[in-house]
Motif scaffolding. Structure first.
Motif, PDB file in Angstrom:
ATOM      1  N   HIS A  88      -1.705   3.867   2.524  1.00 18.03           N
ATOM      2  CA  HIS A  88      -1.971   2.629   3.266  1.00 18.03           C
ATOM      3  C   HIS A  88      -2.692   1.580   2.416  1.00 18.03           C
ATOM      4  N   ASP A  89      -3.182   1.961   1.232  1.00 18.19           N
ATOM      5  CA  ASP A  89      -3.798   1.019   0.305  1.00 18.19           C
ATOM      6  C   ASP A  89      -2.812   0.508  -0.743  1.00 18.19           C
ATOM      7  N   SER A  98       1.037   6.104  -5.046  1.00 13.33           N
ATOM      8  CA  SER A  98       0.527   6.768  -3.858  1.00 13.33           C
ATOM      9  C   SER A  98       0.218   8.233  -4.131  1.00 13.33           C
TER      10      SER A  98
END
Length: 169
Positions: A88-89, A98
């Motif tokens: 989500h970052d 990721s």
């Protein structure tokens, strides 16, 4: 479910995770397993076998969330440098990777010089080696929210594992 994860025919490298990231990573992996994400079980197995260090005591050379890692896959001629982040970052796939990808989960917690085999989502067997955890020359200046080297070592207080930084009063 596909065979995503690590090649267990070889000895796994030891890995470390800062305490401030541990609970967040466990929640991420647990949610991913519940949602049947193809990398969820692999990430969870990596988190479970990791040695958890106080944030300000993580050994130098360890791959941590929100920090640069330079690595080489399958003995390629060109190494790559990216910042390991939670999904989500992830804002820019050119400079970020990721932790919920097979490569990201494999890199998590490894140290410079360590090598590990892992399976891609497609099922291919690959090998990754960590070359550096320093920002590469010419890298964009970034200000990650959490860093196992800068945040914990510069601070005298120990933030909570879920601390997302300063909050407005």
């Amino acid at each position: 479910m596909s065979n995503i994860g690590v090649d267990t025919t070889e000895r796994l490298p030891s890995i470390v995770i800062p305490r401030r990231d541990h609970a967040r990573l466990e929640r991420l992996a647990d949610d991913a397993v519940k949602e049947r994400h193809p990398v969820g079980s692999f990430l969870m197995s990596e988190i479970r076998r990791a040695v958890v260090f106080e944030t300000n005591q993580v050994p130098d050379g360890a791959v941590c969330l929100n920090e640069w890692v330079t690595y080489r896959v399958d003995g390629g001629r060109q190494s790559e440098s990216k910042i390991l982040v939670c999904p989500h970052d992830l804002r820019n796939g050119l400079v970020e990777l990721s932790v919920l990808s097979p490569l990201g989960a494999a890199l998590l917690g490894m140290s410079v010089g360590q090598r590990m085999k892992f399976f891609s989502i497609e099922g291919g067997l690959h090998s990754v080696i960590v070359e550096s955890v320093l920002a590469p020359a010419g890298a964009p200046v970034l200000f990650p929210a959490k860093s196992c080297r800068s945040a914990g070592r510069a601070s005298t207080s120990s933030p909570e594992p879920d601390d997302d930084g300063p909050q407005a009063a």
